[in-house]
Design a protein around this motif. Structure first.
Motif, PDB file in Angstrom:
ATOM      1  N   LEU A 230     115.497   0.038  52.407  1.00  0.00           N
ATOM      2  CA  LEU A 230     116.473  -1.015  52.129  1.00  0.00           C
ATOM      3  C   LEU A 230     116.456  -2.126  53.174  1.00  0.00           C
ATOM      4  O   LEU A 230     117.215  -3.092  53.057  1.00  0.00           O
ATOM      5  CB  LEU A 230     117.887  -0.421  52.064  1.00  0.00           C
ATOM      6  CG  LEU A 230     118.125   0.683  51.021  1.00  0.00           C
ATOM      7  CD1 LEU A 230     119.527   1.261  51.172  1.00  0.00           C
ATOM      8  CD2 LEU A 230     117.924   0.133  49.611  1.00  0.00           C
ATOM      9  N   ALA A 231     115.604  -2.009  54.191  1.00  0.00           N
ATOM     10  CA  ALA A 231     115.605  -2.969  55.294  1.00  0.00           C
ATOM     11  C   ALA A 231     115.128  -4.339  54.836  1.00  0.00           C
ATOM     12  O   ALA A 231     114.246  -4.471  53.975  1.00  0.00           O
ATOM     13  CB  ALA A 231     114.727  -2.452  56.431  1.00  0.00           C
ATOM     14  N   ASN A 232     115.700  -5.377  55.414  1.00  0.00           N
ATOM     15  CA  ASN A 232     115.280  -6.761  55.168  1.00  0.00           C
ATOM     16  C   ASN A 232     114.934  -7.477  56.467  1.00  0.00           C
ATOM     17  O   ASN A 232     114.813  -8.707  56.481  1.00  0.00           O
ATOM     18  CB  ASN A 232     116.357  -7.541  54.419  1.00  0.00           C
ATOM     19  CG  ASN A 232     117.661  -7.637  55.215  1.00  0.00           C
ATOM     20  OD1 ASN A 232     117.776  -7.091  56.306  1.00  0.00           O
ATOM     21  ND2 ASN A 232     118.649  -8.316  54.636  1.00  0.00           N
ATOM     22  N   ALA A 233     114.820  -6.721  57.573  1.00  0.00           N
ATOM     23  CA  ALA A 233     114.484  -7.280  58.877  1.00  0.00           C
ATOM     24  C   ALA A 233     113.536  -6.314  59.574  1.00  0.00           C
ATOM     25  O   ALA A 233     113.416  -5.143  59.181  1.00  0.00           O
ATOM     26  CB  ALA A 233     115.751  -7.516  59.714  1.00  0.00           C
ATOM     27  N   PRO A 234     112.841  -6.764  60.612  1.00  0.00           N
ATOM     28  CA  PRO A 234     111.889  -5.880  61.295  1.00  0.00           C
ATOM     29  C   PRO A 234     112.568  -4.667  61.925  1.00  0.00           C
ATOM     30  O   PRO A 234     113.777  -4.638  62.149  1.00  0.00           O
ATOM     31  CB  PRO A 234     111.279  -6.801  62.370  1.00  0.00           C
ATOM     32  CG  PRO A 234     111.511  -8.179  61.876  1.00  0.00           C
ATOM     33  CD  PRO A 234     112.799  -8.142  61.116  1.00  0.00           C
ATOM     34  N   ARG A 235     111.750  -3.644  62.209  1.00  0.00           N
ATOM     35  CA  ARG A 235     112.153  -2.407  62.875  1.00  0.00           C
ATOM     36  C   ARG A 235     113.248  -1.655  62.123  1.00  0.00           C
ATOM     37  O   ARG A 235     114.149  -1.084  62.705  1.00  0.00           O
ATOM     38  CB  ARG A 235     112.601  -2.694  64.312  1.00  0.00           C
ATOM     39  CG  ARG A 235     111.472  -3.234  65.205  1.00  0.00           C
ATOM     40  CD  ARG A 235     111.992  -3.531  66.589  1.00  0.00           C
ATOM     41  NE  ARG A 235     112.984  -4.600  66.569  1.00  0.00           N
ATOM     42  CZ  ARG A 235     113.649  -5.007  67.654  1.00  0.00           C
ATOM     43  NH1 ARG A 235     113.417  -4.427  68.825  1.00  0.00           N
ATOM     44  NH2 ARG A 235     114.520  -5.989  67.567  1.00  0.00           N
TER      45      ARG A 235
END
Length: 521
Positions: A230-235
């Motif tokens: 579900l991530a939309n940013a790094p790491r």
């Protein structure tokens, strides 16, 4: 009787700002909160099975290692820490319940041992057989509850309901609570979510798991391992579409996040209002506050406050324990949860303003705690409708909430809070100080609560409450002298007596001694 003491400063601070997440943000937060909440409840159940053990035997390292595989090391640390805190808090609450039950059982048994309508060794029996029978049934109920509490304490397993016992019971009475099943389910799910991230000094902005950019207010959340898709940013991060500002105590928060000092964040959902909030909290350094003895040595004034139902009675007391000025009544509107909060805040703000206007170094309050009263109130606080109304009035006094909010707001205003023993303040205050206060305040109606406030202020400065005979009134010509008998005596050093007055010697006011006698001759 306990000595007065200075209430310690708050150990930390907590602020809140509203989040306005998008539909996608809400979906992600619900998924993460439900996932972490499920494992948080499992960890709490595991901690309850361990029971009451020392800190090194809680097996927290094993629990954290198991939780890391389904979340992350930092999420696992927050979960295990919250579980341990919840267990310790519930254990203390269970011990307090046992103490209250012991007091109630002992009181009822002592009265049942005396025949109806009689009094033996200061213990009065119940007035009728009907009331005695009711108390016997109540004694059986209390004894059963006491046995259950002792069993749980012995096993080291307090009862904990994640989400709240009151909300859990409301499921069986939705009509009485004015809720539908879907509304109850939303509140229940929101209470059982877990979105708490402990701060970590040295990490960017004081928190690696939930970070807030001090420049723009952007909020980013590190997703647990099974929700990384579900991530939309790094790491493995998810950045919310909304921002926060923290208007209240913003400078303190900025000082911490810019210095990378630890700040804890909690994401909270309120389904009743349809809102989301972000709470930030941090610990504060321990402040060294002056003791009551040091305040008296500094010739400090105190603003004495008597907490009552519907108002606060206020009286200013100088270093000698003498009331100064006119007593004041500060109204408090405590109807409803929001008004209770706002009413207390408004009343305390008024108190702080009065303390500053009169040059007071702090405030004096009673160290009230109605634990014993709540346990034995039915036996000691009247009978019938009047007794029930009085018990409701006492139970409605927000003593703990008032004390905690007062010490926080007073500390930030640079004022000290002194707590005193409440024994006999109302009785002796009304007996010794109501009439003198009324004589001093000719345009204000002085009540027994104002007299109790004067007694509280005197006790906070180390003076006795009872007023000796022959004390001069405030409006006499010798007002600038210390009122005799109100405080401890101040002996004069030998050899410092002035020479005897003679006719023609100038005195204060420009009139020579004996001038009146000469004029009359």
């Amino acid at each position: 009787m306990a000595d007065p003491f200075t209430v310690p400063a708050p150990a930390g601070a907590r602020i809140r700002d509203r989040l306005r997440p998008s539909a996608r943000d809400v979906e992600v937060l619900l998924a993460v909160g439900d996932h972490l909440g499920r494992y948080a409840r499992a960890d709490l159940a595991h901690r309850l099975r361990i029971g009451s053990v020392s800190g090194k035997d809680t097996r927290r390292t094993e629990s954290k290692r198991a939780l890391t595989r389904v979340s992350s090391s930092r999420w696992a640390g927050s979960i295990t820490r919250v579980s341990e805190d919840q267990y310790r808090l519930s254990s203390r609450r269970l011990a307090d319940e046992r103490s209250a039950l012991l007091r109630a059982v002992a009181k009822i048994r002592s009265r049942l041992a005396v025949p109806c309508g009689r009094k033996v060794d200061g213990v009065r029996g119940y007035p009728s057989q009907a009331e005695r029978a009711q108390k016997q049934r109540r004694l059986q109920v209390l004894t059963s509850r006491l046995a259950e509490a002792e069993r749980r304490i012995g096993a080291g397993r307090p009862a904990i309901v994640v989400g709240g016992r009151r909300l859990a019971k409301a499921r069986h009475g939705l009509v009485d609570e004015g809720l539908t099943e879907n509304e109850w389910r939303e509140r229940w799910t929101a209470r059982r979510m877990f979105l708490t991230a402990d701060g970590e000094s040295g990490k960017p902005h004081g928190n690696y798991t939930i970070s807030v950019d001090p420049a723009g207010g952007a909020v980013a959340v590190v997703l647990p391992e099974p929700r990384r898709h579900l991530a939309n940013a790094p790491r493995g991060r998810y950045r919310l579409a909304c921002t926060v500002r923290f208007s209240h105590r913003r400078d303190e928060w900025l000082d911490r996040v810019t210095a990378d000092r630890a700040v804890r964040y909690d994401i909270v959902r309120d389904p009743g209002r349809g809102r989301w909030y972000l709470d930030a909290s941090w610990s504060a350094p321990k402040a060294a506050l002056p003791t009551p003895v040091e305040l008296a040595a500094r010739s400090a004034r105190l603003l004495a406050v008597d907490l009552n139902a519907g108002h606060l009675a206020v009286c200013v007391v100088d270093v000698h324990g003498n009331p100064v000025g006119t007593p004041v009544s500060v109204p408090t509107d405590l109807t409803g949860p929001a008004s209770r909060r706002d009413g207390l805040r408004s009343a305390i703000s008024t108190l702080i303003g009065l303390a500053r206007d009169h040059g007071c170094a702090g405030l004096a309050i009673e160290n009230l705690g109605f634990g014993a009263t709540w346990a034995t109130g039915r036996e000691t606080m009247g009978r019938g409708k009047r007794g029930k109304a009085f018990r409701r009035t006492v139970a409605g006094l927000p003593t703990a909430r008032f004390r905690e909010r007062l010490r926080g707001m007073a500390h930030h205003a640079g004022l000290v809070v002194v707590a005193v023993d409440p024994a006999y303040t109302s009785r002796w205050g009304g007996q010794y100080w109501k009439a003198p206060l009324q004589q001093q305040s000719k345009t204000t109606v002085v009540t027994g609560h104002h007299a109790a406030a004067a007694a509280i202020g005197r006790r906070a400065l180390g003076h006795g409450i009872r007023r000796r005979q022959g004390v001069t009134a405030h409006d006499r010509r010798i007002v600038r002298r210390r009122a005799t008998g109100q405080t401890a005596s101040w002996p004069r050093v030998r050899g410092t007596a002035g020479p005897p007055r003679t006719t023609g010697m100038p005195v204060e006011g420009g009139r020579p001694a004996g001038a009146g006698a000469i004029a009359r001759c």
